[in-house]
Design an enzyme around this catalytic site. Sequence first.
Site, mmCIF file in Angstrom:
data_model
loop_
_atom_site.group_PDB
_atom_site.id
_atom_site.type_symbol
_atom_site.label_atom_id
_atom_site.label_comp_id
_atom_site.label_asym_id
_atom_site.label_seq_id
_atom_site.Cartn_x
_atom_site.Cartn_y
_atom_site.Cartn_z
ATOM 1 N N THR A 35 0.846 -1.202 0.000
ATOM 2 C CA THR A 35 0.000 0.000 0.000
ATOM 3 C C THR A 35 0.881 1.252 0.000
ATOM 4 O OG1 THR A 35 -1.447 -1.324 1.431
ATOM 5 C CG2 THR A 35 -2.114 0.937 0.997
ATOM 6 N N GLU A 107 9.379 1.835 11.262
ATOM 7 C CA GLU A 107 8.042 2.438 11.082
ATOM 8 C C GLU A 107 7.621 3.159 12.367
ATOM 9 O OE1 GLU A 107 6.288 -0.743 7.816
ATOM 10 O OE2 GLU A 107 5.889 -1.093 9.911
HETATM 11 C C1 5RP Z 1 5.437 -3.506 6.930
HETATM 12 C C2 5RP Z 1 4.070 -3.147 7.391
HETATM 13 C C3 5RP Z 1 3.030 -2.924 6.355
HETATM 14 O O1 5RP Z 1 2.482 -1.656 6.523
HETATM 15 C C4 5RP Z 1 1.958 -3.958 6.512
HETATM 16 O O2 5RP Z 1 2.550 -5.256 6.448
HETATM 17 C C5 5RP Z 1 0.872 -3.841 5.429
HETATM 18 O O3 5RP Z 1 1.400 -4.200 4.191
HETATM 19 P P1 5RP Z 1 0.578 -4.101 2.857
HETATM 20 O O4 5RP Z 1 0.364 -2.657 2.563
HETATM 21 O O5 5RP Z 1 1.481 -4.779 1.842
HETATM 22 O O6 5RP Z 1 -0.721 -4.855 3.030
HETATM 23 O O7 5RP Z 1 3.788 -3.007 8.546
HETATM 24 O O8 5RP Z 1 6.278 -3.792 8.002
#
Ligand code: 5RP
Length: 224
Positions: A35, A107
């Site tokens: 995303t 993050e």
């Molecule tokens: C990475 C994360 C991502 O934000 C989470 O895994 C969601 O991923 P995606 O957008 O591919 O569904 O925390 O560490």
Amino acid sequence: MTQDELKQAVAKAALDYILPKLEKDSIVGIGTGSTANYFIDALAEHQDLFDGAVSSSQTSEDRLKGHGIPVYDLNSTGSFEFYIDGADETNERLELIKGGGAALTREKIVAACAKEFICIADDSKMVDLLGAFPLPVEVIPMARSYVAREIVKLGGDPVYRDGVVTDNGGVILDVHNLAIKSPMELESKINQLTGVITNGLFALRPADTLLLGTKNGVQTLKAK
Ligand code: 5RP
């Protein structure tokens, strides 16, 4: 709409949300995952409207630089207006589980420096109770077994994410079978275990805004 189309829609909604507020010297905090990738690609079309980015992972940094977007060291930027990132789960209080992409620690650090954390997610990520998605815990490698034993005492079933080394040199335990009734309490408890770098609960610093992709359009939710 497919899940991918919903992810693209929320990435576009995040862009529309921040664009009017960007200034020439703005720094944008960037998350990690599919995303976030859609958001990076959309943001790249508007490089003249902001200065650069700080990134929560090497992968996102490479993607940003591939678009020609300058990526700054967080130590040189101070705080900034927006952090945009996905999630693996969210509840209505905008408490999150993150770390499916193993970038949870960076993050959390970038989110801590942002005035507004905008989470972008498709509606499959919205849950009543956090914990169906295994909670990622980043650990110093030599502490892996110790931390796993302590997590069992807390009621979880940790599984070593084999072959994954994080950008910080840590390893990941994915903790299954947690029904997380008190996210803030569990976030603190796990973070206090010796050898834990951090865990993927974002409850002490939840998202401020959630742009949730649904088949009826993107909903905007604010933390209560
Ligand atoms: C990475 C994360 C991502 O934000 C989470 O895994 C969601 O991923 P995606 O957008 O591919 O569904 O925390 O560490």
